[in-house]
Design a protein around this motif. Structure first.
Motif, PDB file in Angstrom:
ATOM      1  N   THR A   1      38.566  -2.091 -60.915  1.00  0.00           N
ATOM      2  CA  THR A   1      37.794  -0.993 -61.525  1.00  0.00           C
ATOM      3  C   THR A   1      37.630  -1.241 -63.021  1.00  0.00           C
TER       4      THR A   1
ATOM      5  N   ASN B   1      48.704  14.283 -70.259  1.00  0.00           N
ATOM      6  CA  ASN B   1      47.665  13.716 -69.376  1.00  0.00           C
ATOM      7  C   ASN B   1      48.297  12.597 -68.564  1.00  0.00           C
TER       8      ASN B   1
ATOM      9  N   HIS C   1      50.703   2.434 -59.913  1.00  0.00           N
ATOM     10  CA  HIS C   1      50.071   1.401 -59.094  1.00  0.00           C
ATOM     11  C   HIS C   1      51.138   0.698 -58.267  1.00  0.00           C
TER      12      HIS C   1
ATOM     13  N   SER D   1      38.659   4.315 -60.740  1.00  0.00           N
ATOM     14  CA  SER D   1      38.794   4.616 -59.306  1.00  0.00           C
ATOM     15  C   SER D   1      38.367   6.048 -58.957  1.00  0.00           C
TER      16      SER D   1
ATOM     17  N   GLY E   1      42.953  15.064 -67.076  1.00  0.00           N
ATOM     18  CA  GLY E   1      42.001  14.244 -67.827  1.00  0.00           C
ATOM     19  C   GLY E   1      40.626  14.885 -67.939  1.00  0.00           C
TER      20      GLY E   1
END
Ligand code: TXA
Ligand code: MG
Length: 350
Positions: A39, A66, A71, A184, A235
């Motif tokens: 991405t 935030n 991953h 993503s 976000g």
């Protein structure tokens, strides 16, 4: 801080395993490594280390409420960090590894600093081989926000990363251009058959609908939050992707655009144009700078170009930049979502 830049080619990964092991050592010892994904580039750190989360927020200049996406190398590694559900595995079987992030209830293994104080955590399993191998070698989930300074467009090649992150991280892995070029798709699991789309990306609403019976789209995906409304994704409440120039979206046919710009007095002008219109715009508006956004029907090409163009706009400092209004469907919804924020929701219908 000295930043080491190493180059790795995704298709020749086996030549670079020892370098990736060094990158993984930096992550294990609490440092920061920027790495490519399919991405955008990610600013990687040990997702279980609160001090590494603090460093991540500082390097990005991002508010610490935030949260970061964690991953994992395999979808089932999510078990260590979150309460998975049957729907998570159905989504994972179809879309992971790949550009999908799923919000799940967090386990205590993810410190509050990483998840911005929330009781949920965002999980993603990237398909980029460099990213995937780096996570595997780190032996832990790797937290990674986009590797840009907060407020500028996400970085989609090494030169963007170097512009933003040099001197702020221990290592940058240059893996070339990101494949897709927008962040993503993010979904929140609501129940066994329903998800809410929080951020549109390459994985579209109709693809998600093949797995979840119901796909709701959060208001903030297409519009501004109304006063008093709470952002489902923290976000969403921050201004994003905003170039220094004034960006205006024009909902109009080509001849009206030309007419409108000829009659307006907006200083140094640029236009983001579908390829079909580039020639006529260049001929009709010789003083304007024209960006080729790719063919009208080539959403993949446009997604790939968008952040390159927005970053270039910042370098050239135009007074006003005009862009076409994308459709709110398919992959175009992801383009719409980014560009409407870059334009601070200024849309003119001619
Ligand atoms: O493609 C991507 O997702 C990239 C690459 C590096 O993987 N990462 C990325 O991270 O875009 P970031 O931090 O720039 O954007 C993540 C978004 C933020 O808007 C954040 O508020 C939201 O995900 N988010 C993270 N955890 C969340 C949670 N538990 N609930 C709701 N939203 C969350
Ligand atoms: Mg970001």
């Amino acid at each position: 801080m000295d930043t080491e830049v190493i180059k790795i080619t995704e298709s020749h990964l086996s030549d670079s395993v020892s370098e990736l092991a060094r990158a993984a050592d930096i992550i294990k010892s609490g440092g920061l490594v920027v790495f490519p994904t399919e991405t955008v580039y990610g600013l990687g750190a040990d997702a279980t280390n609160p001090e590494a989360a603090r460093k991540t927020y500082e390097a990005k200049g991002r508010p610490s409420d935030n949260p970061l996406i964690i991953h994992v190398a395999k979808a089932s590694d999510a078990e260590k960090y979150a309460y998975t559900t049957d729907l998570y595995y159905r989504l994972a079987n179809r879309f992971m590894p790949g550009p999908l992030t799923v919000i799940l209830k967090a386990k205590e293994t993810v410190p509050l600093a990483t998840r911005g104080g929330l009781d949920t955590v965002a999980v993603r399993c990237p398909s980029n081989k460099i990213a995937n191998k780096l996570i595997e070698l780190s032996g832990v989930a790797v937290s990674a926000p986009s590797a840009n300074i907060s407020g500028s467009p996400s970085a989609t090649n090494a030169s963007h990363v170097i512009d933003d992150m040099m001197g702020r991280v221990e290592m940058i892995i240059d893996g070339g251009d990101c494949d897709f070029g927008l962040e993503s798709t993010i979904v929140k699991i609501d129940g066994e058959s329903s998800v809410t789309l929080l951020r549109p990306g390459k994985i579209t609403v109709s693809e998600l609908s093949e797995v979840a019976r119901e796909v709701k789209v959060a208001d903030a995906v297409t519009g501004e939050l109304k006063e008093g409304e709470v952002a489902l994704s923290p976000g969403m409440k921050y201004k994003h992707y905003a170039p220094k120039s004034d960006v205006i979206l024009l909902d109009a046919d080509t001849s009206s655009v030309i007419e409108y710009i000829k009659n307006s007095n907006k200083g140094k002008i640029a236009l983001i144009s579908y390829r079909e219109d580039v020639e006529i715009l260049k001929n009709s508006l010789p003083d304007a700078f024209i960006y080729d956004f790719g063919n009208k029907s080539d959403e993949i090409g446009q997604a790939h170009e968008l952040f390159f163009i927005l970053r270039d706009i910042d370098k050239k400092s135009f007074d006003t930049v005009y862009a076409p209004l994308p459709k709110k469907e398919g992959i175009s919804l992801a383009i719409y979502n980014r560009i409407v924020r870059a334009a601070a929701h200024k849309i003119i219908k001619l």
